[in-house]
Design a protein around this motif. Structure first.
Motif, PDB file in Angstrom:
ATOM      1  N   TRP A  30       0.827  -1.137   0.118  1.00  0.00           N
ATOM      2  CA  TRP A  30       0.068   0.064   0.104  1.00  0.00           C
ATOM      3  C   TRP A  30       0.745   1.265  -0.179  1.00  0.00           C
ATOM      4  O   TRP A  30       0.371   2.201  -0.516  1.00  0.00           O
ATOM      5  CB  TRP A  30      -0.940   0.170   1.342  1.00  0.00           C
ATOM      6  CG  TRP A  30      -1.812  -1.034   1.009  1.00  0.00           C
ATOM      7  CD1 TRP A  30      -2.110  -2.272   1.737  1.00  0.00           C
ATOM      8  CD2 TRP A  30      -3.163  -1.110   0.199  1.00  0.00           C
ATOM      9  NE1 TRP A  30      -3.252  -2.669   1.425  1.00  0.00           N
ATOM     10  CE2 TRP A  30      -4.087  -2.204   0.188  1.00  0.00           C
ATOM     11  CE3 TRP A  30      -3.566  -0.104  -0.989  1.00  0.00           C
ATOM     12  CZ2 TRP A  30      -5.177  -2.347  -0.396  1.00  0.00           C
ATOM     13  CZ3 TRP A  30      -4.871  -0.250  -1.466  1.00  0.00           C
ATOM     14  CH2 TRP A  30      -5.531  -1.412  -1.486  1.00  0.00           C
ATOM     15  N   GLY A  31       2.045   1.157   0.644  1.00  0.00           N
ATOM     16  CA  GLY A  31       2.818   2.362   0.366  1.00  0.00           C
ATOM     17  C   GLY A  31       3.978   2.339  -0.551  1.00  0.00           C
ATOM     18  O   GLY A  31       4.910   3.367  -0.576  1.00  0.00           O
ATOM     19  N   TRP A  38       1.337   9.743  -6.003  1.00  0.00           N
ATOM     20  CA  TRP A  38       0.648   8.642  -5.276  1.00  0.00           C
ATOM     21  C   TRP A  38       1.474   7.434  -4.966  1.00  0.00           C
ATOM     22  O   TRP A  38       1.928   6.831  -5.949  1.00  0.00           O
ATOM     23  CB  TRP A  38      -0.709   8.518  -5.957  1.00  0.00           C
ATOM     24  CG  TRP A  38      -1.771   9.430  -6.169  1.00  0.00           C
ATOM     25  CD1 TRP A  38      -2.083  10.239  -5.012  1.00  0.00           C
ATOM     26  CD2 TRP A  38      -2.522   9.741  -6.911  1.00  0.00           C
ATOM     27  NE1 TRP A  38      -3.034  11.050  -5.398  1.00  0.00           N
ATOM     28  CE2 TRP A  38      -3.360  10.785  -6.619  1.00  0.00           C
ATOM     29  CE3 TRP A  38      -2.537   9.473  -8.540  1.00  0.00           C
ATOM     30  CZ2 TRP A  38      -4.402  11.508  -7.390  1.00  0.00           C
ATOM     31  CZ3 TRP A  38      -3.729  10.202  -9.210  1.00  0.00           C
ATOM     32  CH2 TRP A  38      -4.320  11.072  -8.791  1.00  0.00           C
ATOM     33  N   ARG A  41      -1.918   3.261  -2.301  1.00  0.00           N
ATOM     34  CA  ARG A  41      -3.023   3.678  -1.442  1.00  0.00           C
ATOM     35  C   ARG A  41      -3.780   5.054  -2.269  1.00  0.00           C
ATOM     36  O   ARG A  41      -5.048   5.048  -2.267  1.00  0.00           O
ATOM     37  CB  ARG A  41      -2.699   3.795  -0.053  1.00  0.00           C
ATOM     38  CG  ARG A  41      -3.958   4.228   0.742  1.00  0.00           C
ATOM     39  CD  ARG A  41      -3.651   4.454   2.206  1.00  0.00           C
ATOM     40  NE  ARG A  41      -3.515   3.265   3.007  1.00  0.00           N
ATOM     41  CZ  ARG A  41      -4.342   2.464   3.436  1.00  0.00           C
ATOM     42  NH1 ARG A  41      -5.590   2.967   3.270  1.00  0.00           N
ATOM     43  NH2 ARG A  41      -3.967   1.186   4.047  1.00  0.00           N
ATOM     44  N   GLY A  42      -2.999   5.719  -2.240  1.00  0.00           N
ATOM     45  CA  GLY A  42      -3.312   7.146  -3.100  1.00  0.00           C
ATOM     46  C   GLY A  42      -3.913   7.001  -4.153  1.00  0.00           C
ATOM     47  O   GLY A  42      -4.960   7.538  -4.607  1.00  0.00           O
ATOM     48  N   GLY A  45      -7.272   5.268  -3.914  1.00  0.00           N
ATOM     49  CA  GLY A  45      -8.101   6.342  -3.194  1.00  0.00           C
ATOM     50  C   GLY A  45      -8.719   7.296  -4.393  1.00  0.00           C
ATOM     51  O   GLY A  45      -9.972   7.528  -4.327  1.00  0.00           O
ATOM     52  N   ARG A  99      -5.004  11.196  -1.648  1.00  0.00           N
ATOM     53  CA  ARG A  99      -4.503  10.672  -0.522  1.00  0.00           C
ATOM     54  C   ARG A  99      -5.416  10.661   0.519  1.00  0.00           C
ATOM     55  O   ARG A  99      -5.457   9.809   1.337  1.00  0.00           O
ATOM     56  CB  ARG A  99      -3.216  11.645  -0.271  1.00  0.00           C
ATOM     57  CG  ARG A  99      -1.754  11.644  -1.126  1.00  0.00           C
ATOM     58  CD  ARG A  99      -0.783  12.335  -0.363  1.00  0.00           C
ATOM     59  NE  ARG A  99      -0.933  13.656  -0.595  1.00  0.00           N
ATOM     60  CZ  ARG A  99      -0.445  14.498  -1.641  1.00  0.00           C
ATOM     61  NH1 ARG A  99       0.456  14.043  -2.539  1.00  0.00           N
ATOM     62  NH2 ARG A  99      -0.586  15.824  -1.604  1.00  0.00           N
ATOM     63  N   SER A 100      -6.181  11.422   0.521  1.00  0.00           N
ATOM     64  CA  SER A 100      -7.344  11.794   1.755  1.00  0.00           C
ATOM     65  C   SER A 100      -8.208  10.731   1.522  1.00  0.00           C
ATOM     66  O   SER A 100      -8.642   9.888   2.421  1.00  0.00           O
ATOM     67  CB  SER A 100      -7.929  12.800   1.631  1.00  0.00           C
ATOM     68  OG  SER A 100      -9.073  13.033   2.530  1.00  0.00           O
ATOM     69  N   SER A 103      -6.569   7.282   2.485  1.00  0.00           N
ATOM     70  CA  SER A 103      -6.411   7.361   3.960  1.00  0.00           C
ATOM     71  C   SER A 103      -7.645   6.844   4.479  1.00  0.00           C
ATOM     72  O   SER A 103      -7.544   5.984   5.560  1.00  0.00           O
ATOM     73  CB  SER A 103      -6.041   8.602   4.503  1.00  0.00           C
ATOM     74  OG  SER A 103      -5.724   8.391   5.734  1.00  0.00           O
ATOM     75  N   SER A 104      -8.880   7.468   3.938  1.00  0.00           N
ATOM     76  CA  SER A 104     -10.118   6.934   4.569  1.00  0.00           C
ATOM     77  C   SER A 104     -10.632   5.571   4.389  1.00  0.00           C
ATOM     78  O   SER A 104     -11.420   5.288   4.923  1.00  0.00           O
ATOM     79  CB  SER A 104     -11.230   8.176   4.097  1.00  0.00           C
ATOM     80  OG  SER A 104     -11.635   7.748   2.577  1.00  0.00           O
TER      81      SER A 104
END
Length: 213
Positions: A30-31, A38, A41-42, A45, A99-100, A103-104
């Protein structure tokens, strides 16, 4: 709209292909870098917004659309970008939203993505094809908005597959063909359409990055 409608079924294929790819991401991945600023994960998202905006922007209000086709939607979005400083701010905002959203999705994103995709597909199945979608770039019918979401889901699913170093699922093939057709329609309306045609046909083009977007 019905399940036999080509626009709907292609959107379904793109959504399912994206969820399928997200489902194979390992916790350690994910990272990892994915696309531009990005990480995986980003990127996931950002791509998930191609689903959620259908629900966010769809309205039952009557009225006339201001955007008449999927290609016109992208041209309107591109024309909205203005000068280099405006583009920079917009790019930063898009990156931050990705990114937000990533993260959510929490520690196990697939647990959020499956219900999201299921909810949106049910919504699309039950909605009127001529229902209005109120986007930041103008009003468009659902029938014309869905191909733009298919395009986003497909292009970024390919980005995700490349980041994960795996092949894209065969379920995306229909959506890839549809997205290629839309890409051609967008290219025809761009100021660099001649260069894009040379690119598509294997001719040399001017130096620098060449893109319909």
């Amino acid at each position: 709209m019905t399940g036999t409608d080509q626009t709907t079924t292609t959107f379904q294929a793109a959504a399912n292909g994206f969820v399928q790819l997200a489902g194979v991401v390992q916790p350690s991945q994910w990272g990892e870098p994915a696309l531009g600023v990005w990480d995986v994960r980003g990127l996931v998202g950002h791509t998930a917004r191609a689903l959620s905006t259908v629900e966010t922007y769809l309205t039952r209000s009557p009225g006339e659309p201001t955007i008449s086709s999927p290609a016109e939607y992208f041209v309107a979005a591109l024309n909205d970008r203005g000068d280099s400083e405006v583009r920079r701010r917009q790019d930063d905002a898009i990156a931050e939203r990705g990114r937000s959203e990533g993260s959510s999705l929490g520690p196990n994103p697939i647990e959020r993505l499956v219900p999201l995709a299921t909810r949106i597909l049910i919504l699309v199945e039950s909605a009127d094809a001529q229902a209005l979608v109120l986007t930041p770039f103008g009003t468009i019918t659902l029938a014309n908005y869905l191909p733009t979401r298919t395009f986003e889901l497909t292009v970024h699913s390919l980005d995700l597959a490349r980041a994960l170093k795996i092949e894209h699922p065969a379920s995306l093939d229909q959506a890839i063909r549809s997205s290629c057709e839309l890409a051609g329609q967008i290219a025809a309306q761009r100021c660099n359409s001649a260069e894009l045609l040379r690119f598509f046909t294997g001719r040399k083009t001017t130096p620098g990055a060449l893109s319909i977007l």
